[in-house]
Structure formats: structure tokens, C-alpha cells
Design a protein around this motif. Structure first.
Motif, PDB file in Angstrom:
ATOM      1  N   LEU A  29       0.831  -1.204   0.000  1.00 21.01           N
ATOM      2  CA  LEU A  29       0.000   0.000   0.000  1.00 21.01           C
ATOM      3  C   LEU A  29       0.862   1.250   0.000  1.00 21.01           C
ATOM      4  O   LEU A  29       0.588   2.219  -0.725  1.00 21.01           O
ATOM      5  CB  LEU A  29      -0.922  -0.011   1.224  1.00 21.01           C
ATOM      6  N   TRP A  30       1.915   1.244   0.795  1.00 22.45           N
ATOM      7  CA  TRP A  30       2.827   2.380   0.891  1.00 22.45           C
ATOM      8  C   TRP A  30       3.487   2.665  -0.459  1.00 22.45           C
ATOM      9  O   TRP A  30       3.570   3.829  -0.888  1.00 22.45           O
ATOM     10  CB  TRP A  30       3.875   2.082   1.941  1.00 22.45           C
ATOM     11  N   ALA A  31       3.958   1.629  -1.141  1.00 24.69           N
ATOM     12  CA  ALA A  31       4.589   1.797  -2.450  1.00 24.69           C
ATOM     13  C   ALA A  31       3.602   2.413  -3.443  1.00 24.69           C
ATOM     14  O   ALA A  31       3.978   3.260  -4.270  1.00 24.69           O
ATOM     15  CB  ALA A  31       5.101   0.454  -2.962  1.00 24.69           C
ATOM     16  N   TRP A  32       2.347   2.000  -3.366  1.00 19.79           N
ATOM     17  CA  TRP A  32       1.328   2.545  -4.260  1.00 19.79           C
ATOM     18  C   TRP A  32       1.084   4.024  -3.955  1.00 19.79           C
ATOM     19  O   TRP A  32       0.942   4.846  -4.866  1.00 19.79           O
ATOM     20  CB  TRP A  32       0.035   1.750  -4.112  1.00 19.79           C
ATOM     21  N   LEU A  33       1.063   4.390  -2.686  1.00 20.85           N
ATOM     22  CA  LEU A  33       0.827   5.779  -2.296  1.00 20.85           C
ATOM     23  C   LEU A  33       1.988   6.696  -2.682  1.00 20.85           C
ATOM     24  O   LEU A  33       1.799   7.906  -2.866  1.00 20.85           O
ATOM     25  CB  LEU A  33       0.597   5.863  -0.782  1.00 20.85           C
ATOM     26  N   LEU A 148      11.473   2.109   0.760  1.00 15.58           N
ATOM     27  CA  LEU A 148      10.622   2.325  -0.414  1.00 15.58           C
ATOM     28  C   LEU A 148      10.553   3.806  -0.787  1.00 15.58           C
ATOM     29  O   LEU A 148      10.556   4.155  -1.975  1.00 15.58           O
ATOM     30  CB  LEU A 148       9.229   1.775  -0.150  1.00 15.58           C
ATOM     31  N   ALA A 149      10.508   4.674   0.217  1.00 16.88           N
ATOM     32  CA  ALA A 149      10.486   6.103  -0.063  1.00 16.88           C
ATOM     33  C   ALA A 149      11.817   6.564  -0.661  1.00 16.88           C
ATOM     34  O   ALA A 149      11.853   7.346  -1.624  1.00 16.88           O
ATOM     35  CB  ALA A 149      10.180   6.882   1.208  1.00 16.88           C
ATOM     36  N   ALA A 150      12.928   6.080  -0.109  1.00 13.88           N
ATOM     37  CA  ALA A 150      14.250   6.435  -0.634  1.00 13.88           C
ATOM     38  C   ALA A 150      14.424   5.913  -2.055  1.00 13.88           C
ATOM     39  O   ALA A 150      15.000   6.585  -2.920  1.00 13.88           O
ATOM     40  CB  ALA A 150      15.342   5.875   0.276  1.00 13.88           C
ATOM     41  N   LEU A 151      13.916   4.726  -2.311  1.00 13.05           N
ATOM     42  CA  LEU A 151      13.999   4.143  -3.645  1.00 13.05           C
ATOM     43  C   LEU A 151      13.214   4.985  -4.643  1.00 13.05           C
ATOM     44  O   LEU A 151      13.639   5.174  -5.795  1.00 13.05           O
ATOM     45  CB  LEU A 151      13.458   2.714  -3.609  1.00 13.05           C
ATOM     46  N   SER A 152      12.075   5.512  -4.209  1.00 11.93           N
ATOM     47  CA  SER A 152      11.251   6.343  -5.080  1.00 11.93           C
ATOM     48  C   SER A 152      11.963   7.644  -5.445  1.00 11.93           C
ATOM     49  O   SER A 152      11.746   8.192  -6.531  1.00 11.93           O
ATOM     50  CB  SER A 152       9.914   6.649  -4.386  1.00 11.93           C
ATOM     51  N   LEU A 244      14.123  -2.589 -10.743  1.00  6.96           N
ATOM     52  CA  LEU A 244      12.680  -2.805 -10.765  1.00  6.96           C
ATOM     53  C   LEU A 244      11.920  -1.483 -10.659  1.00  6.96           C
ATOM     54  O   LEU A 244      10.891  -1.292 -11.322  1.00  6.96           O
ATOM     55  CB  LEU A 244      12.275  -3.733  -9.619  1.00  6.96           C
ATOM     56  N   ALA A 245      12.428  -0.570  -9.826  1.00  4.93           N
ATOM     57  CA  ALA A 245      11.765   0.726  -9.659  1.00  4.93           C
ATOM     58  C   ALA A 245      11.802   1.528 -10.950  1.00  4.93           C
ATOM     59  O   ALA A 245      10.804   2.149 -11.345  1.00  4.93           O
ATOM     60  CB  ALA A 245      12.419   1.506  -8.529  1.00  4.93           C
ATOM     61  N   LYS A 246      12.927   1.523 -11.651  1.00  4.60           N
ATOM     62  CA  LYS A 246      13.034   2.282 -12.891  1.00  4.60           C
ATOM     63  C   LYS A 246      12.207   1.658 -14.001  1.00  4.60           C
ATOM     64  O   LYS A 246      11.621   2.358 -14.831  1.00  4.60           O
ATOM     65  CB  LYS A 246      14.507   2.391 -13.307  1.00  4.60           C
ATOM     66  N   ARG A 247      12.134   0.340 -14.029  1.00  2.99           N
ATOM     67  CA  ARG A 247      11.288  -0.315 -15.020  1.00  2.99           C
ATOM     68  C   ARG A 247       9.825   0.013 -14.777  1.00  2.99           C
ATOM     69  O   ARG A 247       9.064   0.248 -15.715  1.00  2.99           O
ATOM     70  CB  ARG A 247      11.505  -1.829 -14.971  1.00  2.99           C
TER      71      ARG A 247
END
Length: 257
Positions: A29-33, A148-152, A244-247
Motif C-alpha cells: 500500500l505504501w509503495a502505491w501511495l 521504499l520512499a528512498a527508492l522512489s 525494478l523501480a526504474k522499469r
């Protein structure tokens, strides 16, 4: 405040698996937000989580001293690998350029590895005190949210070299070993002295597999292998997560030109 479980939950029992399932659901859910959040806002969010973790760590130190151990030897400066997340997150907004990129990369590499292992092998977290038990799992769940936030944020920047991240980790490990040496000289008790990063030079590691290595090859080879293994795993998690994040971002841009 010192409420305790009648029966302490066991690793890989129903409570443990329920917590893992809840953490996974919250992370999804966090990743989606986070999808459309601006980097500046994400950095402030990471810092807010870091400050919150620092405050809970202060509470934990008081609680452990008051209800778990007795005497001055129960206090230690929190400098475990998992502790690095709250420090890095809290100072993130004041860092600029490559320094900020390096800390973000640390939060995308060593941070999730430390959290994964703590959540998957939670023996040290299965405390009889309900509040301490809750703090341990909440803290490590927040580490994943920070990841997840840092990755974003990092996926929108140029590629960050991993060597500065490795040097940052080794510097942290050197400080941890210094704390271990000082603590041993002052306390000299395996049960209450510090073992930051689990690399004390005085006793075999308490970590699975690495304890056997320490017994068979010696403590110094085990420490070096331990640090190398963490670094290799962290680099793998960092590269895979960023890929994966960039894809995922490229896919969304293709769908919404």
C-alpha cells in the motif's frame, strides 16, 4: 507499562507470520501511495520517520534500563546496523548533492537487508514485554517504509556509485567496533556489554552460520566475512530494487505519454 505476554510469541509461530503478512500488506500500500509524490516531499517524509524512530529509541533506552536490566551497564549508545537508518533518515534534508545520494543509496541497500534479516530471524525481538516487542517490530517495519520512499527518490536521479556507500558502511562498522572495545574494557560481561553490528572481537558471533565460522576459523576472519557478506547482499538488493523501480516508472510513462 511493563505489561507482559502470558506466553511469549515464538519465531515462525502464528503471531510472527501474522506480523510479516501485515508488514507486507502495508509495504504494498505504501509503495502505491508513493507513486506520484515529489522527491522533496519524500525526503521530508523520510526525515520525519527518522525523527520519530529516534524518539522511540530514546523511549526504548529508558524502558530497557527501567524494566529489563538493572544498573548502569544496561545503557549503551544505539549503534547497531538497524540504528543507522534513523540517523541517516533524520539528517537527509540537510545533505546536498553526492552526500544525499550516498545516504539515499545506503537507505536502499544496507537498510532493507538489516530489516529483512531482523524480521525473518526475530529471536532477539521476541521479548516478553509487550511494548518492547511492539517497538521492535514497528521499528523494523518503518525501516522498510523508508527504503521504499528512498527508492522512489533515487530512481529519478543519475546512477549513484556504490563505493561511497560501502565506505560509509565501513566507517559505521569501525565506530561500532570502537564502542565494542570500550564497552568490553568498562563492563567485561558478555551478557551486558555492547556488541554493535555483532562484530565484537572478544566473543564468537551470535549470528547463525557466522558463529560456526568464528569457532572454526577465528573471530577476525568471521568478522571480515560477515561484513563482506552484508555488503554483497546489500549491493544486490540495491541494484535489483533500483532496476525494478526504474522499469516500473518507465512502464507508467509509456502508459501515460
Amino acid at each position: 507499562m511493563d505489561a507482559r505476554f502470558e506466553t511469549v510469541p515464538l519465531p515462525y509461530g502464528a503471531v510472527h507470520f501474522a506480523i510479516l503478512g501485515a508488514v507486507l500488506a502495508v509495504c504494498v500500500l505504501w509503495a502505491w501511495l508513493l507513486r506520484k509524490q515529489k522527491p522533496e516531499r519524500l525526503i521530508r517524509l523520510i526525515a520525519a520517520l527518522g525523527v520519530f524512530m529516534l524518539l522511540t529509541e530514546v523511549w526504548k533506552q529508558w524502558f530497557v534500563h527501567r524494566y529489563v536490566y538493572e544498573g548502569p551497564s544496561s545503557w549503551f549508545f544505539p549503534w547497531q546496523l538497524c540504528s543507522m537508518t534513523m540517523y541517516c533518515a533524520a539528517v537527509l534534508p540537510i545533505l546536498k548533492g553526492k552526500a544525499q545520494d550516498t545516504v539515499l543509496a545506503f537507505l536502499c541497500s544496507y537498510n532493507p537487508v538489516a530489516s529483512f534479516f531482523a524480521l525473518l530471524f526475530p529471536t532477539d525481538m521476541m521479548r516478553p514485554q509487550i511494548l518492547l516487542f511492539t517497538h521492535s517490530f514497528l521499528y523494523h517495519a518503518l525501516m522498510l517504509l523508508i527504503w521504499l520512499a528512498a527508492l522512489s527518490v533515487l530512481k529519478r536521479r543519475e546512477r549513484v556509485r556504490f563505493l561511497p556507500v560501502l565506505l560509509l558502511f565501513l566507517g559505521m562498522a569501525a565506530i561500532a567496533e570502537g564502542i565494542n572495545v570500550i564497552s568490553h574494557a568498562i563492563i567485561g560481561n558478555i551478557y551486558t556489554e555492547a556488541n554493535m553490528f555483532y562484530i565484537t572481537p572478544y566473543y564468537p558471533s551470535t549470528q547463525p552460520v557466522f558463529r560456526t565460522i568464528a569457532v572454526r576459523l577465528g573471530i577476525l576472519p568471521e568478522i571480515l566475512l560477515y561484513l563482506a557478506s552484508i555488503s554483497a547482499g546489500s549491493y544486490g538488493v540495491y541494484r535489483l530494487g533500483l532496476l525494478l523501480a526504474k522499469r516500473s516508472r518507465s512502464g507508467r510513462q509509456t502508459e501515460n505519454p
